[in-house]
Design a protein around this motif. Structure first.
Motif, PDB file in Angstrom:
ATOM      1  N   SER A   1     146.845 -54.574  32.965  1.00 13.44           N
ATOM      2  CA  SER A   1     146.065 -54.125  31.811  1.00 13.44           C
ATOM      3  C   SER A   1     146.958 -53.486  30.751  1.00 13.44           C
ATOM      4  N   GLU A   2     148.194 -53.977  30.666  1.00 13.27           N
ATOM      5  CA  GLU A   2     149.151 -53.405  29.721  1.00 13.27           C
ATOM      6  C   GLU A   2     149.929 -54.530  29.044  1.00 13.27           C
ATOM      7  N   CYS A   3     150.022 -54.461  27.729  1.00 14.46           N
ATOM      8  CA  CYS A   3     150.636 -55.535  26.960  1.00 14.46           C
ATOM      9  C   CYS A   3     151.605 -54.962  25.931  1.00 14.46           C
ATOM     10  N   ILE A   4     152.605 -55.765  25.564  1.00 18.34           N
ATOM     11  CA  ILE A   4     153.504 -55.428  24.466  1.00 18.34           C
ATOM     12  C   ILE A   4     153.019 -56.215  23.253  1.00 18.34           C
ATOM     13  N   VAL A   5     152.797 -55.523  22.137  1.00 17.75           N
ATOM     14  CA  VAL A   5     152.217 -56.192  20.981  1.00 17.75           C
ATOM     15  C   VAL A   5     152.996 -55.852  19.717  1.00 17.75           C
ATOM     16  N   PHE A   6     152.992 -56.787  18.778  1.00 16.36           N
ATOM     17  CA  PHE A   6     153.519 -56.556  17.441  1.00 16.36           C
ATOM     18  C   PHE A   6     152.350 -56.116  16.571  1.00 16.36           C
ATOM     19  N   PRO A   7     152.272 -54.835  16.223  1.00 18.33           N
ATOM     20  CA  PRO A   7     151.054 -54.288  15.596  1.00 18.33           C
ATOM     21  C   PRO A   7     150.528 -55.045  14.379  1.00 18.33           C
ATOM     22  N   PRO A   8     151.373 -55.420  13.391  1.00 20.99           N
ATOM     23  CA  PRO A   8     150.808 -56.084  12.205  1.00 20.99           C
ATOM     24  C   PRO A   8     150.055 -57.379  12.516  1.00 20.99           C
ATOM     25  N   ALA A   9     150.474 -58.093  13.556  1.00 22.28           N
ATOM     26  CA  ALA A   9     149.845 -59.377  13.859  1.00 22.28           C
ATOM     27  C   ALA A   9     148.781 -59.291  14.944  1.00 22.28           C
ATOM     28  N   ILE A  10     148.680 -58.144  15.613  1.00 21.01           N
ATOM     29  CA  ILE A  10     147.703 -57.988  16.689  1.00 21.01           C
ATOM     30  C   ILE A  10     146.746 -56.831  16.406  1.00 21.01           C
ATOM     31  N   LEU A  11     147.261 -55.625  16.319  1.00 23.00           N
ATOM     32  CA  LEU A  11     146.402 -54.453  16.157  1.00 23.00           C
ATOM     33  C   LEU A  11     145.731 -54.397  14.793  1.00 23.00           C
ATOM     34  N   GLU A  12     146.394 -54.953  13.782  1.00 25.86           N
ATOM     35  CA  GLU A  12     145.855 -54.869  12.421  1.00 25.86           C
ATOM     36  C   GLU A  12     145.020 -56.085  12.028  1.00 25.86           C
TER      37      GLU A  12
END
Length: 411
Positions: free
Chosen positions: A260-271
């Motif tokens: 349940s843990e991921c590495i993400v690039f915020p501008p393309a995922i979180l935003e």
């Protein structure tokens, strides 16, 4: 070997790789863009870096685990005359502009190793003056296929520079004994459709993510989804991502580190909002349902809370810099045990903040090389390895691996 991958993080048991060879030294700077490279690679150092990475894999794998060089598989399969003829026929068909029919007789006479040299390096010794561009992207075996459960989805490359690799993978699945168990029901993409393994992430036997990216077309995504839903997958989450070089595949901006843990690039995922569509079967039809975000979709489908760890940390410049050097492209060797490029220091520091023990490649091998590595519940390790030459090819640890066997999380 039991070909089965039911998650991104199950303890690795079998993986197909390719250590860079002379083909990367044949990349002319004038052709690097056409060959999908941002820079030229120094072969000798790239080989050392890759082999060192494989030592980490071997240390982390259980007894009986296999790191398989794809050229070894191809050498074996090309000993079968039917396999050689199948590949040559497909090669001529897919590359009409190369006029390969002119040298078809010469190609048919090549022994397995000669044919592999021609395919990877573009050099045909029996026909002076005839050549193709090299195939330096074979390094990134991830994009050739995706094992989902006990099925295999054979990729079809979006770019001509990688189409030879797609044909090689199709030939392996069709003729190599390793793939006998998945051959009959293999999911194939054809024609103008494209889908690449870097866009396919296996959450579980029932849930799969597919990125609609620069390299995976809408029709390819739908064809792959249809095959997966017909083979036991219950839901595919289609993730629309930026169609650009820096995020060519979903796994360049999003990878799993733990259940349940991921590495993400915020501008393309979180935003991003409203960029995820759930696809599922309803009778003979495929139905769709819009999701507000990838995180909420994963949590809804799995019933678990997810922690999205930011590639590059909190600083926006570092996020962009480390995504460019594959900070979000980690590869799980076991639940919570991941490897990635050492140069992405802010990403590793952020992982430490989230409870990961940081080890470099040499420390991990020294710690576990003799007695072997057995994953422990709750253990989280982020392993850094050197990849200064490898990263010039625009791909990280996940890009350089094609897992074909992982232990189930329930085992």
């Amino acid at each position: 070997m039991d070909i089965n991958v039911s998650s991104e993080i199950g303890h690795l048991q079998g993986v197909i790789v390719h250590t860079p060879g002379h083909e990367v030294s044949l990349v002319n700077p004038e052709l690097k863009d056409e060959l999908l490279f941002d820079d030229i690679i120094f072969e000798e150092d790239a080989r050392i870096e890759h082999l060192d990475m494989l030592e980490v894999f071997k240390t982390a794998m259980p007894a009986g685990g296999n790191v398989i060089e794809i050229l070894d598989l191809l050498t074996e399969v090309f000993k079968n005359e039917d396999a050689r003829l199948f590949f040559i026929e497909q090669l001529i068909k897919e590359f009409p502009e190369e006029n390969l029919h002119v040298v078809e007789k010469e190609l048919r006479k090549l022994d397995p190793k000669e044919l592999l040299v021609f395919v990877t390096q573009g050099y045909l010794e029996r026909s002076k003056g005839f050549s193709l561009n090299p195939s330096p992207n074979l390094l990134f075996t991830r994009d050739l296929a995706a094992v989902v459960g006990d099925n295999i989805l054979i990729s079809r490359a979006a770019k001509k520079a990688r189409m030879r690799e797609s044909l090689l993978m199709e030939t392996l699945v069709e003729f190599h004994p390793l793939f006998e168990s998945v051959r009959e029901d293999a999911i194939k993409i054809s024609g103008h459709q494209s889908i690449e393994g870097g866009d396919v992430l296996v959450v579980s036997n029932k849930l799969v993510l597919i990125g609609m990216s620069e390299r995976t077309s809408f029709s390819g995504l739908m064809k792959g989804t249809e095959g997966l839903l017909n083979s036991g997958v219950e839901t595919v989450l289609a993730v629309d991502i930026p169609k650009q070089r820096s995020s060519m595949h979903l796994d360049t901006i999003f990878t799993f580190a733990d259940e349940s843990e991921c590495i993400v690039f915020p501008p393309a995922i979180l935003e991003q909002k409203n960029n995820v569509v759930a696809l599922f079967k309803d009778g003979d039809s495929i139905k769709t349902e819009m999701k507000s975000s990838l995180q909420s979709a994963l949590e809804e489908e799995t019933g678990r809370d997810f922690n999205f760890i930011k590639c590059g940390g909190e600083d926006r410049t570092n996020q962009f810099r480390e995504q460019w050097t594959d900070g979000a492209n980690v590869f799980a060797l076991a639940p919570g045990v991941i490897v990635g490029y050492e140069r992405n220091t802010n990403t590793f520091n952020t992982l430490v903040d989230h409870g990961y023990d940081l080890m470099n490649q040499f420390e991990f091998i020294e710690e576990y090389g003799k007695e072997g590595f057995t994953p422990k519940d709750g253990q989280k390790i982020a392993i850094s390895f050197q990849g200064h030459e490898l990263c010039r090819g625009r791909g990280g640890a996940r890009c350089m691996t094609l897992p074909i066997s992982r232990k189930s999380l329930t085992q």
